[in-house]
Scaffold this active site. Structure first.
Site, PDB file in Angstrom:
ATOM      1  N   THR A   1       0.862  -1.176   0.000  1.00 40.96           N
ATOM      2  CA  THR A   1       0.000   0.000   0.000  1.00 40.96           C
ATOM      3  C   THR A   1       0.897   1.225   0.000  1.00 40.96           C
ATOM      4  O   THR A   1       1.504   1.570   1.017  1.00 40.96           O
ATOM      5  CB  THR A   1      -0.908   0.014   1.242  1.00 40.96           C
ATOM      6  OG1 THR A   1      -1.663  -1.206   1.291  1.00 40.96           O
ATOM      7  CG2 THR A   1      -1.865   1.197   1.206  1.00 40.96           C
TER       8      THR A   1
ATOM      9  N   LYS B   1      -7.377  -0.017  -2.675  1.00 38.44           N
ATOM     10  CA  LYS B   1      -6.737  -0.432  -1.425  1.00 38.44           C
ATOM     11  C   LYS B   1      -6.800   0.693  -0.390  1.00 38.44           C
ATOM     12  O   LYS B   1      -6.902   0.435   0.815  1.00 38.44           O
ATOM     13  CB  LYS B   1      -5.283  -0.834  -1.673  1.00 38.44           C
ATOM     14  CG  LYS B   1      -4.576  -1.388  -0.419  1.00 38.44           C
ATOM     15  CD  LYS B   1      -5.219  -2.672   0.100  1.00 38.44           C
ATOM     16  CE  LYS B   1      -4.619  -3.121   1.423  1.00 38.44           C
ATOM     17  NZ  LYS B   1      -3.197  -3.461   1.344  1.00 38.44           N
TER      18      LYS B   1
ATOM     19  N   LYS C   1       0.884   4.895   8.611  1.00 36.91           N
ATOM     20  CA  LYS C   1       1.170   5.160   7.204  1.00 36.91           C
ATOM     21  C   LYS C   1      -0.082   5.052   6.338  1.00 36.91           C
ATOM     22  O   LYS C   1      -0.394   5.947   5.545  1.00 36.91           O
ATOM     23  CB  LYS C   1       2.243   4.173   6.729  1.00 36.91           C
ATOM     24  CG  LYS C   1       2.681   4.330   5.280  1.00 36.91           C
ATOM     25  CD  LYS C   1       2.042   3.324   4.353  1.00 36.91           C
ATOM     26  CE  LYS C   1       2.440   1.899   4.677  1.00 36.91           C
ATOM     27  NZ  LYS C   1       1.874   0.945   3.680  1.00 36.91           N
TER      28      LYS C   1
END
Length: 316
Positions: A103, A179, A251
């Site tokens: 990702t 995603k 993140k």
């Protein structure tokens, strides 16, 4: 399969042998010729034990590979893996395909595609979800953005890893977009599960019984069932086994926030979850399993129950 090669002669280099990369490499080694590299020598040894040919550098692992599967942490590691001092783009043959499973956010992809094209190398944007156990069993969710002809080259590789493979578009970056949406839900669900189990404890309920009841009803979710038992281990001496680090969701939810702002969309629930993970990182929990986010919501643990009718005793 690319060209006329049989599966056993099709070479895949897996770069990044961490929590996801290692079981992915082991799974692929049962069907393809797999090489691997990780900066950690211990991870390279584990890969070797799993039937992967471990290499001392990324370039030696990737040289001559038909496909390079990247299981890296973020966009910076993606670029370094491809174009840094040990970057593999320079040793890939024209027609090779880079598979990005991490990702990294949609915005990171176009520049990488452009740079790879200078080497005659294509990119398949294929972020995945499911965790290490499911990776080893070929039971991952993979969402793909790629040109159909490029995807066809590596489809057998992805099919061997996925129980659900969804092509969301023919442009690299489409996979990252979906995603990002996926990670919004996952991050919120983990934070909500931690908050719910902390509340159950604060109300004097047995957390194991509460979790079992919640799983069986309308409040159940994959994340509740998957993270719930680990959340209840967060207060033990060693905490839960680290299967997904807390700082990964710092993140990922940062990517979610950036994506929402770029479109002018408010995402207040995702932002609230992001703050919990940021607090956890600030409190030194970044390398802990993401289930440790409950310790942000409830720093103390109601570990024992009084027998004098005065309610639970707070410990910690």
């Amino acid at each position: 399969m690319h060209g006329s090669k049989e599966s056993s002669n099709y070479t895949v280099a897996v770069l990044g042998l961490g929590a996801m990369g290692l079981p992915i490499a082991g799974r692929l080694a049962g069907r393809f010729t797999v090489s691997g590299y990780d900066i950690n020598a211990g991870r390279r040894q584990l890969a070797s034990d799993a039937g992967v040919t471990a290499h001392p550098s990324a370039r030696s692992a990737a040289a001559g590979a038909d496909a390079v599967l990247l299981a890296v942490r973020n966009a910076e590691q993606l670029r370094a893996s491809l174009f840094g001092d040990d970057g593999v783009a320079a040793v890939l043959e024209a027609g090779a395909v880079v598979i990005v499973t991490s990702t990294v956010g949609r915005e990171a992809i176009p520049d990488v595609v452009g740079q790879l094209s200078e080497f005659g190398v294509d990119l398949v944007d294929a972020p995945l979800s499911g965790g290490p156990k499911r990776a080893g069993n070929g039971d991952l969710l993979i969402v793909v953005g790629a040109e159909p002809a490029v995807l066809a080259k590596v489809r057998p590789v992805l099919d061997h890893l996925a129980s659900t493979l969804t092509v969301v578009g023919d442009k690299p970056g489409n996979g990252q977009a979906l995603k990002t949406v996926n990670q919004l839900l996952c991050g919120v669900h983990i934070a909500a599960a931690a908050e719910a189990l902390a509340l159950a404890d604060a109300l004097g309920l047995d957390q194991d019984k509460a979790l079992a009841a919640l799983e069986s009803g309308a409040a159940g979710s994959f994340m509740l069932s998957n993270r719930g038992p680990r959340i209840l281990e967060a207060y033990t001496a060693d905490g839960a086994e680290v299967l997904s680090r807390l700082d990964i969701f710092v993140k990922d939810l940062g990517i979610v926030g950036d994506a929402a702002r770029s479109t002018g969309l408010a995402a207040p629930v995702a932002a609230a979850a992001e703050q919990l993970f940021l607090l956890g990182q600030a409190q030194g929990l970044g390398l802990a399993d993401d289930s440790a986010v409950i310790r942000v919501v409830a720093p103390g643990k109601r570990a024992t129950r009084r027998g004098d009718g005065r309610g639970p005793e707070i410990i910690g």
